[in-house]
Design an enzyme around this catalytic site. Sequence first.
Site, PDB file in Angstrom:
ATOM      1  N   SER A  70       8.310  11.593  -0.201  1.00 50.50           N
ATOM      2  CA  SER A  70       8.240  11.612   1.266  1.00 50.50           C
ATOM      3  C   SER A  70       9.591  11.892   1.904  1.00 50.50           C
ATOM      4  O   SER A  70       9.660  12.284   3.073  1.00 50.50           O
ATOM      5  CB  SER A  70       7.707  10.277   1.789  1.00 50.50           C
ATOM      6  OG  SER A  70       8.554   9.208   1.398  1.00 50.50           O
ATOM      7  N   ARG A 130      -3.949   4.787   5.162  1.00 52.85           N
ATOM      8  CA  ARG A 130      -4.141   5.846   4.179  1.00 52.85           C
ATOM      9  C   ARG A 130      -5.407   5.585   3.372  1.00 52.85           C
ATOM     10  O   ARG A 130      -6.138   6.514   3.015  1.00 52.85           O
ATOM     11  CB  ARG A 130      -2.934   5.978   3.252  1.00 52.85           C
ATOM     12  CG  ARG A 130      -2.960   7.253   2.403  1.00 52.85           C
ATOM     13  CD  ARG A 130      -1.770   7.343   1.455  1.00 52.85           C
ATOM     14  NE  ARG A 130      -0.526   7.258   2.194  1.00 52.85           N
ATOM     15  CZ  ARG A 130       0.589   6.737   1.709  1.00 52.85           C
ATOM     16  NH1 ARG A 130       0.613   6.212   0.502  1.00 52.85           N
ATOM     17  NH2 ARG A 130       1.684   6.714   2.435  1.00 52.85           N
ATOM     18  N   GLY A 152       1.220   6.282  -3.797  1.00 55.63           N
ATOM     19  CA  GLY A 152       2.177   5.925  -2.758  1.00 55.63           C
ATOM     20  C   GLY A 152       3.193   7.016  -2.476  1.00 55.63           C
ATOM     21  O   GLY A 152       3.113   8.130  -2.989  1.00 55.63           O
ATOM     22  N   SER A 153       4.142   6.655  -1.649  1.00 56.06           N
ATOM     23  CA  SER A 153       5.234   7.558  -1.313  1.00 56.06           C
ATOM     24  C   SER A 153       6.511   7.057  -1.988  1.00 56.06           C
ATOM     25  O   SER A 153       6.624   5.889  -2.358  1.00 56.06           O
ATOM     26  CB  SER A 153       5.434   7.634   0.204  1.00 56.06           C
ATOM     27  OG  SER A 153       5.719   6.346   0.728  1.00 56.06           O
ATOM     28  N   MET A 168       8.545   0.784  -4.115  1.00 54.29           N
ATOM     29  CA  MET A 168       8.744  -0.665  -4.015  1.00 54.29           C
ATOM     30  C   MET A 168       7.626  -1.511  -4.628  1.00 54.29           C
ATOM     31  O   MET A 168       7.576  -2.716  -4.385  1.00 54.29           O
ATOM     32  CB  MET A 168       8.920  -1.059  -2.541  1.00 54.29           C
ATOM     33  CG  MET A 168      10.058  -0.326  -1.838  1.00 54.29           C
ATOM     34  SD  MET A 168      10.380  -0.900  -0.150  1.00 54.29           S
ATOM     35  CE  MET A 168      11.187  -2.480  -0.484  1.00 54.29           C
ATOM     36  N   GLU A 169       6.735  -0.906  -5.426  1.00 52.30           N
ATOM     37  CA  GLU A 169       5.561  -1.673  -5.858  1.00 52.30           C
ATOM     38  C   GLU A 169       5.226  -1.628  -7.352  1.00 52.30           C
ATOM     39  O   GLU A 169       4.684  -2.591  -7.906  1.00 52.30           O
ATOM     40  CB  GLU A 169       4.319  -1.188  -5.086  1.00 52.30           C
ATOM     41  CG  GLU A 169       4.265  -1.591  -3.622  1.00 52.30           C
ATOM     42  CD  GLU A 169       5.065  -0.677  -2.708  1.00 52.30           C
ATOM     43  OE1 GLU A 169       5.457  -1.110  -1.617  1.00 52.30           O
ATOM     44  OE2 GLU A 169       5.314   0.489  -3.110  1.00 52.30           O
ATOM     45  N   HIS A 224      -6.990 -13.611   0.753  1.00 53.23           N
ATOM     46  CA  HIS A 224      -6.512 -12.261   1.057  1.00 53.23           C
ATOM     47  C   HIS A 224      -7.618 -11.211   1.012  1.00 53.23           C
ATOM     48  O   HIS A 224      -7.475 -10.137   1.590  1.00 53.23           O
ATOM     49  CB  HIS A 224      -5.422 -11.868   0.051  1.00 53.23           C
ATOM     50  CG  HIS A 224      -4.468 -12.981  -0.234  1.00 53.23           C
ATOM     51  ND1 HIS A 224      -4.521 -13.732  -1.381  1.00 53.23           N
ATOM     52  CD2 HIS A 224      -3.456 -13.486   0.511  1.00 53.23           C
ATOM     53  CE1 HIS A 224      -3.571 -14.656  -1.358  1.00 53.23           C
ATOM     54  NE2 HIS A 224      -2.911 -14.536  -0.216  1.00 53.23           N
ATOM     55  N   ARG A 261      -1.944   3.216  -8.353  1.00 51.72           N
ATOM     56  CA  ARG A 261      -1.175   3.209  -7.114  1.00 51.72           C
ATOM     57  C   ARG A 261      -0.955   4.652  -6.668  1.00 51.72           C
ATOM     58  O   ARG A 261      -0.572   5.508  -7.466  1.00 51.72           O
ATOM     59  CB  ARG A 261       0.167   2.496  -7.315  1.00 51.72           C
ATOM     60  CG  ARG A 261       1.168   2.781  -6.196  1.00 51.72           C
ATOM     61  CD  ARG A 261       2.292   1.788  -6.111  1.00 51.72           C
ATOM     62  NE  ARG A 261       3.459   2.358  -5.448  1.00 51.72           N
ATOM     63  CZ  ARG A 261       3.539   2.659  -4.154  1.00 51.72           C
ATOM     64  NH1 ARG A 261       2.499   2.473  -3.360  1.00 51.72           N
ATOM     65  NH2 ARG A 261       4.649   3.180  -3.650  1.00 51.72           N
TER      66      ARG A 261
END
Length: 238
Positions: free
Chosen positions: A206, A26, A91-92, A183-184, A5, A89
């Site tokens: 968001s 992003r 994120g939105s 979600m993370e 990965h 992290r």
Amino acid sequence: MATPHIEVNDKNKFAKTVLMPGDPLRAEYIAKTYLTDVEKINNVRNMFGFTGYYKGKKVTVMGSGMGMPSIGIYSYELFDIYGVENIIRIGSCGSYMERAKVYDVILATQAYSESSYAKVAFGYPENIMDSNKELFAEIKASAQKLNYPIIEDIIHSSDVFYRTNGNVFEDVVEKYGCVGVEMESFALFANAKKLGKRAACLLTVSDSLVTHEVTTSEERQTSFNKMMEIALETAANL
């Protein structure tokens, strides 16, 4: 050293602190906008990773993809194989409460989830994972230094984006007090706990499940600057 990965063979290509947006575009935006002497270090599956300098401090920014399985892979490899010490992290999220408005920044104290990630991966039975307290404090101090207001609260990490079963406000908001959903972070926090590393989560609202306001995909990619600057200031101080 390279994994299926991440194509990096030299762990020194990574800074000790990695900022992880979900969207690799992003990550590219942050690198091009804020970092100097930038090197693109990962391109596998278009999950872009960049290392550069912010205020003279080496910083890596790399996408995580969507969902716990995706960030679970990338963050585990960064922590375990590449010697990364801190992952923030960025994120939105969707807001569950009227007080968390579109473009507000949330610093997660904990992540609640129905996910089996932590139990299956590490045998952890709990459904709430904590942000690292020291890293949390560093981020909070950076926000205060920049004079950017933040909301400190528990968030919901969900495996499901499209939910038609049950009532999330009864099942999650009333029961656990979660201010918003992403979600993370639950998986990221579980990995950090297992590997003795530090993880935290900054989110920009968001969209709102209360007012039904939404931002565009372009706005989510390029306009969450307060969150980005808080994370970068933190990385520069670590």
